[in-house]
Structure formats: C-alpha cells, structure tokens
Design a protein around this motif. Structure first.
Motif, PDB file in Angstrom:
ATOM      1  N   PHE A  39       0.803  -1.217   0.008  1.00  0.00           N
ATOM      2  CA  PHE A  39      -0.010  -0.027   0.039  1.00  0.00           C
ATOM      3  C   PHE A  39       1.003   1.281  -0.025  1.00  0.00           C
ATOM      4  CE2 PHE A  39      -4.434   1.238   1.264  1.00  0.00           C
ATOM      5  CZ  PHE A  39      -4.271   2.517   1.003  1.00  0.00           C
ATOM      6  N   LEU A  40       1.068   1.796  -0.991  1.00  0.00           N
ATOM      7  CA  LEU A  40       2.057   2.923  -1.298  1.00  0.00           C
ATOM      8  C   LEU A  40       1.045   4.402  -1.480  1.00  0.00           C
ATOM      9  CD1 LEU A  40       5.092   3.873  -1.566  1.00  0.00           C
ATOM     10  CD2 LEU A  40       4.434   3.881  -4.401  1.00  0.00           C
ATOM     11  N   THR A  41       1.535   5.183  -0.503  1.00  0.00           N
ATOM     12  CA  THR A  41       0.855   6.466  -0.455  1.00  0.00           C
ATOM     13  C   THR A  41       1.637   7.362  -1.148  1.00  0.00           C
ATOM     14  OG1 THR A  41      -0.627   5.890   1.294  1.00  0.00           O
ATOM     15  CG2 THR A  41      -0.451   8.380   0.876  1.00  0.00           C
ATOM     16  N   VAL A  42       1.108   8.332  -2.213  1.00  0.00           N
ATOM     17  CA  VAL A  42       1.964   9.523  -2.764  1.00  0.00           C
ATOM     18  C   VAL A  42       1.498  10.797  -2.090  1.00  0.00           C
ATOM     19  CG1 VAL A  42       2.497  10.707  -4.895  1.00  0.00           C
ATOM     20  CG2 VAL A  42       2.298   8.434  -4.884  1.00  0.00           C
ATOM     21  N   LEU A  43       2.243  11.271  -1.128  1.00  0.00           N
ATOM     22  CA  LEU A  43       1.730  12.511  -0.481  1.00  0.00           C
ATOM     23  C   LEU A  43       2.246  13.743  -0.753  1.00  0.00           C
ATOM     24  CD1 LEU A  43       0.276  13.358   2.246  1.00  0.00           C
ATOM     25  CD2 LEU A  43       2.573  12.753   3.353  1.00  0.00           C
ATOM     26  N   GLY A  44       1.615  14.737  -0.923  1.00  0.00           N
ATOM     27  CA  GLY A  44       2.293  16.242  -1.339  1.00  0.00           C
ATOM     28  C   GLY A  44       1.236  17.007  -1.376  1.00  0.00           C
ATOM     29  N   PRO A  45       1.494  18.344  -1.119  1.00  0.00           N
ATOM     30  CA  PRO A  45       0.680  19.535  -1.221  1.00  0.00           C
ATOM     31  C   PRO A  45       0.169  19.502  -2.613  1.00  0.00           C
ATOM     32  CG  PRO A  45       2.800  20.403  -1.069  1.00  0.00           C
ATOM     33  CD  PRO A  45       2.977  18.835  -1.126  1.00  0.00           C
ATOM     34  N   SER A  46      -1.051  20.218  -2.925  1.00  0.00           N
ATOM     35  CA  SER A  46      -1.773  20.460  -4.214  1.00  0.00           C
ATOM     36  C   SER A  46      -0.459  21.144  -5.091  1.00  0.00           C
ATOM     37  CB  SER A  46      -2.850  21.285  -4.248  1.00  0.00           C
ATOM     38  OG  SER A  46      -2.584  22.592  -3.664  1.00  0.00           O
ATOM     39  N   GLU A  57      -7.394  -8.031   2.047  1.00  0.00           N
ATOM     40  CA  GLU A  57      -7.854  -9.323   1.666  1.00  0.00           C
ATOM     41  C   GLU A  57      -7.733  -9.651   0.512  1.00  0.00           C
ATOM     42  OE1 GLU A  57     -12.068  -8.673   3.108  1.00  0.00           O
ATOM     43  OE2 GLU A  57     -12.648 -10.646   1.766  1.00  0.00           O
ATOM     44  N   ILE A  58      -7.932  -8.710  -0.449  1.00  0.00           N
ATOM     45  CA  ILE A  58      -7.591  -9.027  -1.942  1.00  0.00           C
ATOM     46  C   ILE A  58      -6.260  -8.888  -2.412  1.00  0.00           C
ATOM     47  CG2 ILE A  58      -9.810  -8.422  -2.617  1.00  0.00           C
ATOM     48  CD1 ILE A  58      -8.734  -5.778  -3.658  1.00  0.00           C
ATOM     49  N   LYS A  59      -5.412  -8.613  -1.348  1.00  0.00           N
ATOM     50  CA  LYS A  59      -3.680  -8.694  -1.786  1.00  0.00           C
ATOM     51  C   LYS A  59      -3.426  -8.195  -2.880  1.00  0.00           C
ATOM     52  CE  LYS A  59      -3.012 -12.985   1.008  1.00  0.00           C
ATOM     53  NZ  LYS A  59      -4.573 -13.128   1.426  1.00  0.00           N
ATOM     54  N   THR A  60      -3.932  -6.875  -3.493  1.00  0.00           N
ATOM     55  CA  THR A  60      -3.526  -6.215  -4.630  1.00  0.00           C
ATOM     56  C   THR A  60      -2.928  -4.862  -3.990  1.00  0.00           C
ATOM     57  OG1 THR A  60      -5.707  -7.061  -5.376  1.00  0.00           O
ATOM     58  CG2 THR A  60      -4.580  -5.135  -6.521  1.00  0.00           C
ATOM     59  N   THR A  61      -2.059  -4.468  -5.150  1.00  0.00           N
ATOM     60  CA  THR A  61      -1.181  -3.322  -4.817  1.00  0.00           C
ATOM     61  C   THR A  61      -2.206  -2.127  -5.038  1.00  0.00           C
ATOM     62  OG1 THR A  61       0.371  -4.538  -5.859  1.00  0.00           O
ATOM     63  CG2 THR A  61       1.111  -2.305  -5.297  1.00  0.00           C
ATOM     64  N   PHE A  62      -1.807  -1.231  -3.761  1.00  0.00           N
ATOM     65  CA  PHE A  62      -2.485  -0.073  -3.944  1.00  0.00           C
ATOM     66  C   PHE A  62      -1.584   1.352  -3.990  1.00  0.00           C
ATOM     67  CE2 PHE A  62      -7.396  -0.449  -2.089  1.00  0.00           C
ATOM     68  CZ  PHE A  62      -7.221  -1.691  -2.500  1.00  0.00           C
ATOM     69  N   LEU A  63      -2.048   2.001  -4.900  1.00  0.00           N
ATOM     70  CA  LEU A  63      -1.193   3.332  -4.975  1.00  0.00           C
ATOM     71  C   LEU A  63      -2.363   4.529  -4.730  1.00  0.00           C
ATOM     72  CD1 LEU A  63       1.476   4.813  -5.753  1.00  0.00           C
ATOM     73  CD2 LEU A  63       0.398   5.324  -8.109  1.00  0.00           C
ATOM     74  N   PHE A  64      -1.995   5.101  -3.585  1.00  0.00           N
ATOM     75  CA  PHE A  64      -3.114   6.102  -3.086  1.00  0.00           C
ATOM     76  C   PHE A  64      -2.522   7.321  -2.999  1.00  0.00           C
ATOM     77  CE2 PHE A  64      -5.114   8.236   0.361  1.00  0.00           C
ATOM     78  CZ  PHE A  64      -6.420   7.422   0.522  1.00  0.00           C
ATOM     79  N   VAL A  65      -3.105   8.385  -3.682  1.00  0.00           N
ATOM     80  CA  VAL A  65      -2.538   9.615  -3.750  1.00  0.00           C
ATOM     81  C   VAL A  65      -3.438  10.444  -2.541  1.00  0.00           C
ATOM     82  CG1 VAL A  65      -2.631  11.554  -5.037  1.00  0.00           C
ATOM     83  CG2 VAL A  65      -1.682   9.576  -6.017  1.00  0.00           C
ATOM     84  N   THR A  66      -2.743  11.289  -2.068  1.00  0.00           N
ATOM     85  CA  THR A  66      -3.397  12.141  -1.009  1.00  0.00           C
ATOM     86  C   THR A  66      -2.703  13.317  -0.453  1.00  0.00           C
ATOM     87  OG1 THR A  66      -4.777  12.141   1.070  1.00  0.00           O
ATOM     88  CG2 THR A  66      -2.625  10.942   0.965  1.00  0.00           C
ATOM     89  N   HIS A  67      -3.400  14.547  -0.052  1.00  0.00           N
ATOM     90  CA  HIS A  67      -2.479  15.555   0.340  1.00  0.00           C
ATOM     91  C   HIS A  67      -2.429  15.540   1.845  1.00  0.00           C
ATOM     92  CE1 HIS A  67      -6.651  17.052   0.390  1.00  0.00           C
ATOM     93  NE2 HIS A  67      -6.299  17.793   1.450  1.00  0.00           N
ATOM     94  N   ASP A  68      -3.362  14.540   2.406  1.00  0.00           N
ATOM     95  CA  ASP A  68      -3.573  14.543   3.990  1.00  0.00           C
ATOM     96  C   ASP A  68      -2.629  13.354   4.586  1.00  0.00           C
ATOM     97  OD1 ASP A  68      -4.712  13.623   6.441  1.00  0.00           O
ATOM     98  OD2 ASP A  68      -6.657  13.896   5.739  1.00  0.00           O
ATOM     99  N   GLN A  69      -1.707  13.796   5.381  1.00  0.00           N
ATOM    100  CA  GLN A  69      -0.937  13.234   5.889  1.00  0.00           C
ATOM    101  C   GLN A  69      -1.232  12.145   6.920  1.00  0.00           C
ATOM    102  OE1 GLN A  69       1.292  15.001   9.134  1.00  0.00           O
ATOM    103  NE2 GLN A  69       1.068  16.935   8.305  1.00  0.00           N
ATOM    104  N   GLU A  70      -2.338  12.571   7.575  1.00  0.00           N
ATOM    105  CA  GLU A  70      -2.905  11.812   8.701  1.00  0.00           C
ATOM    106  C   GLU A  70      -3.366  10.706   8.052  1.00  0.00           C
ATOM    107  OE1 GLU A  70      -6.881  10.991  11.290  1.00  0.00           O
ATOM    108  OE2 GLU A  70      -6.567  13.042  10.706  1.00  0.00           O
ATOM    109  N   GLU A  71      -4.116  10.648   6.820  1.00  0.00           N
ATOM    110  CA  GLU A  71      -4.604   9.467   5.921  1.00  0.00           C
ATOM    111  C   GLU A  71      -3.363   8.597   5.443  1.00  0.00           C
ATOM    112  OE1 GLU A  71      -8.114  11.339   3.429  1.00  0.00           O
ATOM    113  OE2 GLU A  71      -6.748  10.428   2.127  1.00  0.00           O
ATOM    114  N   ALA A  72      -2.446   9.378   4.870  1.00  0.00           N
ATOM    115  CA  ALA A  72      -1.145   8.846   4.844  1.00  0.00           C
ATOM    116  C   ALA A  72      -0.524   7.680   5.767  1.00  0.00           C
ATOM    117  CB  ALA A  72       0.097   9.539   4.182  1.00  0.00           C
ATOM    118  N   ILE A  73      -0.320   8.382   6.932  1.00  0.00           N
ATOM    119  CA  ILE A  73       0.159   7.570   8.152  1.00  0.00           C
ATOM    120  C   ILE A  73      -0.626   6.497   8.384  1.00  0.00           C
ATOM    121  CG2 ILE A  73       0.823   7.741  10.535  1.00  0.00           C
ATOM    122  CD1 ILE A  73       1.526  10.593  10.083  1.00  0.00           C
ATOM    123  N   GLY A  74      -2.043   6.875   8.506  1.00  0.00           N
ATOM    124  CA  GLY A  74      -2.988   5.684   8.884  1.00  0.00           C
ATOM    125  C   GLY A  74      -2.895   4.271   7.995  1.00  0.00           C
ATOM    126  N   MET A  75      -2.761   4.416   6.650  1.00  0.00           N
ATOM    127  CA  MET A  75      -2.823   3.500   5.790  1.00  0.00           C
ATOM    128  C   MET A  75      -1.740   2.790   4.956  1.00  0.00           C
ATOM    129  SD  MET A  75      -6.438   4.390   3.683  1.00  0.00           S
ATOM    130  CE  MET A  75      -5.802   5.912   3.211  1.00  0.00           C
TER     131      MET A  75
END
Lengths: 367, 266
Positions: free
Chosen positions: A35-42, A186-204
């Motif tokens: 579960f890779l999160t790409v985090l950054g400001p707009s 559960e589905i063991k699939t790779t997730f690439l999750f883009v967000t600007h919210d660091q709380e979201e990033a840390i949590g997942m």
C-alpha cells in the motif's frame, strides 16, 4: 505476492504540459502487494504520477515498466490497472451492478459470470443490497465503495486511488481508511493511493512517497519519514516539528552536535550516512518533535535550554505550549506537547521553563 | 428579495401581471372564439360548438398541409439531430478554431430568415436543385441545427470528463465508450433538442415560402388562407397549433432537465 519484488518501476519520468514542467526525472518503484501512498501538497505532481501510470496522460520522457516490460506506450484500456477517481466517475445511467460489471461486460464476458462476480464484489464492499440503485440514490460513502468495487472486479495488478476520500466528512473518512486497508489486505492487491492528507497517509500506507514541486523528496515507511526526514520539506510537512537552524559540529559515534541559537544541541544520525559525511560547519537544522520536548530535570545534561511559555492551547488529548526560547535577537518559537489533565496543566502562560530533549529523539536535516 | 419593502413587491407583482396579460391574452382570443360561432361580426356566446373544428377536419388542403408539415418536421429532426450531435462531439474534442465553428453554426439561426431563405433559394437555383420538400427540409435543417447543436453541446460539457476516462480505464474501446457511456448520457439532451427542432420546423414560415415547391406546410397554408379572408376555421387551426407547440415545449423542458441529473446536483 512478494513484497520484495517490484511490480512497477518509473525510470526518470518527466512530464510537461506545454512548456510547464510538472514532474522532473521521477524514479519510483512500487512493490508487489504494498500500500503505497503518494503524499504532497497540491501542485506537487502527485496526481500526475497516478495519471501517467494509469495511462490517462502520455509521458514526456522516461519509461514505466511493469514486471520489467516497458508499458510507457501501452494504451490505457490495455493496462492491467484500474482507477478510483476523485469524483468517483460513476456512470449515472447505469445501476450499481451495471457500473461494477462494466469492466467485465466490455470484455464480452458471459452474463452469468458477470452477475456472479458483481455479486461477489458488492459483498466485499458491503453493498449487496444496493445493486439495483442508481448512483444518484447513494450517499458519498456508498458511491465511494461502488467505485472501489468497479475498480477491483477486473482483478487489476494495481489499483490507483486519486484522493478518493477527499469529498467525505471526517468520521466517514476515518471509517473508509480502515475499510480500504482491510480490503487491500483481503484481496492482496497493490494500492497506489494519492493524497494531500498526512493523517490519511500515516494511517494506511506501508510506504509513503513525499512529493513537492514535481520531485520525490523522500520514500519510506511512515516511521522513517516521521523520525528520519531527509530534508527540510519533509521535516516540516510531515507532522508537527521544531526546527532550529545551526551549523554542524563534530560526529560522536551515532550522534552529531549542531551549534544553534539555543546553544550546542546533540542529535541522532544513526542509519543516515549522508549526515555523518556532511562537512563540519555546514548549515543544517536540529529537528525535534513537540512530544519529544519536555521540562528538564536534574538528569538532563544534554540539549538543555530555557524559554518562556507564550501560549497554551488545549487540543483534546494533548495540550500544546508555544515557547519562545533563546536570546532576544535569535528567539526561536518552539512547540511542546504534553498530555492533557482534567485539573489543567501545571504550565502557565508567561512562565519561564527549562526544557530538554533526549539526543536520540532529535534528528538533523541539511539545509 | 424579502428585504424589499412591501409596496415595491406589490408594484413588481402588478407589472409582472400586466406583462403576462399583454403577452398572453391575444393567444386566448382565437382559442376561445374557436369554440363559438360568429355571425355578422358578433360572437354567439350562448352555444359553444366544435363546428369550426369539423370544418377544419373536412378541409383537404389543410390536412395535406398538415401531412407535409409532419413529413418535413420528422426529416428535419432526424437530419439535424444526427448532424448537430456530430458537430457537438467534434467541437467538444477540438482545441483550435472553436469560435469560428461556433459562429458558422449559429449564423443561419441568427440571420433574418428572409436572408437565409433568399440565400438558400439562390444556392438551390445555382446548383440546379428543383424546389421541393427536399429543399424545405434542407432549409429547415440549416435553420434549426444550431439549437440541437447547442443543446447537445451543453450536456456534453456538463458531463464529467472522468466518465470517459473511467470507461477507458475499465478496458472499454473508443467505440464501446461512445455507445455505452457518451450516447446514453446525451440521449435526453438529444430528445429535448429534437423536440425543439420539431417545434421550430413546425412553425417556420419565411424560409419555407421561399424554398418550397408546389406543396405548402401548415403555416404557409394558414398564411394563404388569411390572404383570402378570415374564416372561422382559422381560429381552430391557430388553437390547435398553439396547444401542440406548448405541449412540445413542455416535453422539451422535461427532457432537458432530467430528474436524475437534477437530484445528483443537490
């Protein structure tokens, strides 16, 4: 699913819109099953990374490899990736099951098979009862889950999520974070999750990729990013931090000193060879978290300085004190976080205090 | 608006009522009088009758004109919806030269009909095309194209770009995306545009007079009847056309604001 093998690799990928560059020479490897999160400001280019991988935009230069094969020019409808769009992009004229089954029906899969897999996917996202509704009849959280079911039904190698929780309110967003993470397990699939919210990033995230101005600033686990930021941007962007400017001093094993307006501070440099190698006298920051700072007692001999509390702010579980420290001409504003108590804090605004942090809880970033 | 003083609210209401009465009362006169007989210039209010409608139904010229109008209307609708939709799709996908294209499409609609009609007449004569129902259909299509184009384009522009992206992302081809995503989302706008196009074609007089051959459409027929003198069945004809047009407009409005889209926005 081996988390050590790379699923997807971006090699010196650049993107410009006309003459405006938005990504500069990005190198990024996505591991299978993570579960890779790409985090950054707009404006940091994080959504562009996702659109390039999904095939929604052509690369300006560089290449994208899937299992070692160059897919940079593969058309979007052949890439084994599916996207959850920020606005969900549900088809308004199709029912929930029509939406979820779309990816299968355009591949001419038998109706029976589609019906079976749609039911399965809707069960997975707990929307079985809503199969015959139209998107307009669903709540935001439900639409979100339809979009997710629609993306995962084609069993993609990678699911791309473009700030999918941005439109939800806080409580729902937290529920969806837990939900997304559990689905991913559960589905063991790779997730690439883009967000600007660091709380979201840390949590997942298993790993977080911090972007700024079209560059990747740091890639690592949430723990690494929090405790070993490699640059000023990450140190400031990721969580609350105190940064005090200074000049690097001598290396003492796993520690290194820095001369600052608060005097000589000693910080950890373990596992960060570039800090060990940096020249003496180089500009750097001592960085320490508000929760690492504490009122000094007799045992604290290192990293000891005095200051005045200028403000106290109650923030629920903790209380944050703003402190002015150092000489008048180089005053530093620091934040001190202490657990809240029902009978109020012992600290009072205007009080003079002596503060300290443990050397292993401080870190250095080069300026 | 509630901040307005009471007196000015009353004043505005009065003005609105006056305007509405001025606009609409002339329309009610023929409707009302179509149900009564007129003798020696006086309306006989005592006995409502449908006799004007009977006279109208027995008028074979009128019935032929009605049939012509319907044929022209249907052909115009088909031609203008197909070409208007294609133009809207083309315009939507284009980056450059958009304002020129827009201008070209709108010009015939904005020009005085007599100019459009004369231009078409000269054009048909130059290329040696006999005046017939075909030339009427072409004339009407040129005239109503802008309306269909505009209606479809507006829906296309309000459609989220990501719908198309999502379709491709899910593995659909361009053709599948067009038939299964774009077209269904445009369909109500196309129906709305078609109804408006039909209403315009139904009423069109000036261009029709100039480019028609021997057959006349209903408005042209009506105009010819008026020249010969006022007969009571004209009232009935006007009433029918009026009600039909209102019905079309109500229908068009229904399709142009689909309920599903409306609820999604709120």
């Amino acid at each position: 699913m081996n988390q050590n093998t790379d699923l997807l690799t971006l090699r010196s990928v650049s993107k410009s819109y006309g003459t405006v560059p938005v990504l500069h020479d990005i190198d990024l490897s996505i591991r299978d099953g993570e579960f890779l999160t790409v985090l950054g400001p707009s404006g940091s280019g994080k959504t562009t990374v996702l659109r390039l991988i999904g095939g929604l935009e052509p690369l300006t230069s560089g290449e994208i490899r899937l299992d070692g094969q160059d897919i940079s020019r593969m058309p979007i409808n052949r890439r084994p990736f599916n996207t959850v769009f920020q606005d969900y992009a549900l088809f308004p004229h199709l029912t929930v099951s029509g939406n979820v089954g779309y990816g299968l029906s355009v591949r001419h899969i038998q109706r029976k098979e589609i019906a079976r897999r749609v039911a399965e996917a809707l069960d997975l996202v707990q929307l079985g009862r809503f199969a015959d509704r139209f998107p307009a009849q669903l709540s935001g959280g439900q639409r979100q889950r339809v979009a997710l079911a629609r993306a995962l039904i084609c069993q993609p190698r990678l699911i791309l999520l473009d700030e999918p929780l941005a439109a939800l309110d806080l409580e729902l967003r937290r529920q969806m974070q837990v939900f997304l993470k559990s689905i991913q397990r559960e589905i063991k699939t790779t997730f690439l999750f883009v967000t600007h919210d660091q709380e979201e990033a840390i949590g997942m995230a298993d790993r977080i990729c911090v972007m700024e101005a079209g560059h990747i600033r740091q890639l690592g686990t949430p723990h690494d990013l929090y405790y070993k930021p490699n640059c000023e941007f990450v140190a400031r962007f990721f969580g609350e931090n105190n940064l005090v400017a200074g000049k690097l001093g001598a290396v003492q094993g796993e520690l290194r000193s820095i001369e600052t307006a608060l005097g000589r501070l000693v910080c950890s440099i373990s596992d960060q060879p570039h800090l060990k190698a940096a020249a003496e006298g180089a500009s750097a920051y001592a960085a320490f978290r508000p929760e690492a700072l504490h009122l000094a007692d007799a045992k604290d001999t290192d990293n000891r300085f005095s200051g005045t509390i200028s403000d106290m702010a109650f923030a629920g579980s903790s209380t944050v004190a703003t402190i002015t420290a150092g000489a008048d001409n180089a005053a530093q504003r620091l934040r001190l976080r202490v657990p809240s108590r029902v009978d109020g804090s012992a600290l009072k605004s205007g009080e003079a205090v002596s503060l300290s942090f443990a050397p292993h809880e401080g870190h250095l970033v080069l300026a | 608006m509630s901040a307005l003083p009471r007196l000015s609210t009353i004043f505005l209401a009065a003005i609105t009522t006056l305007v509405a009465v001025l606009l609409y009362s002339p329309l009610f006169v023929p409707i009302v009088s179509s149900f009564f007989t007129i003798s020696h210039g006086n309306v006989d209010w005592s006995s409502p009758t449908l006799s004007t409608y009977v006279t109208l139904a027995e008028n074979h010229d009128i019935l032929a004109a009605l049939r012509t109008t319907l044929i022209v209307g249907v052909c115009t609708v088909i031609l203008s919806v197909v070409s208007g939709t294609l133009l809207a799709l083309y315009y939507h996908g284009r980056r450059s030269g958009r304002s020129i294209l827009q201008f070209i499409i709108f010009l015939p609609f904005l020009m005085p009909p007599i100019i459009s009609g004369l231009a078409l007449l000269i054009f048909f004569r130059e290329i040696g095309l006999e005046r017939s129902l075909l030339t009427v259909v072409i004339g009407h299509t040129v005239f109503v194209l802008a309306i269909v184009y505009r209606t479809v384009l507006m829906r296309l522009q309000s459609m989220s770009r990501t719908l198309v992206e999502a379709s491709y992302d899910l593995g659909a081809t361009g053709w599948q995306t067009f038939w299964r995503i774009i077209l269904p989302n445009l369909s109500s706008a196309m129906v709305g545009g078609a109804i408006l196009a039909f209403a315009l074609s139904f009423d069109e007089t000036m261009i029709t007079i100039l480019v028609t051959g021997t057959q006349s459409t209903l408005p042209v027929r009506l105009w010819a009847m008026m020249r010969l003198g006022f007969s009571p069945d004209i009232n009935a004809l006007v009433a029918l056309i009026l009600m039909f047009t209102v019905l079309l407009c109500v229908l068009a409005a229904r399709f142009l604001i689909p309920r599903q889209v409306a609820t999604e926005r709120t």
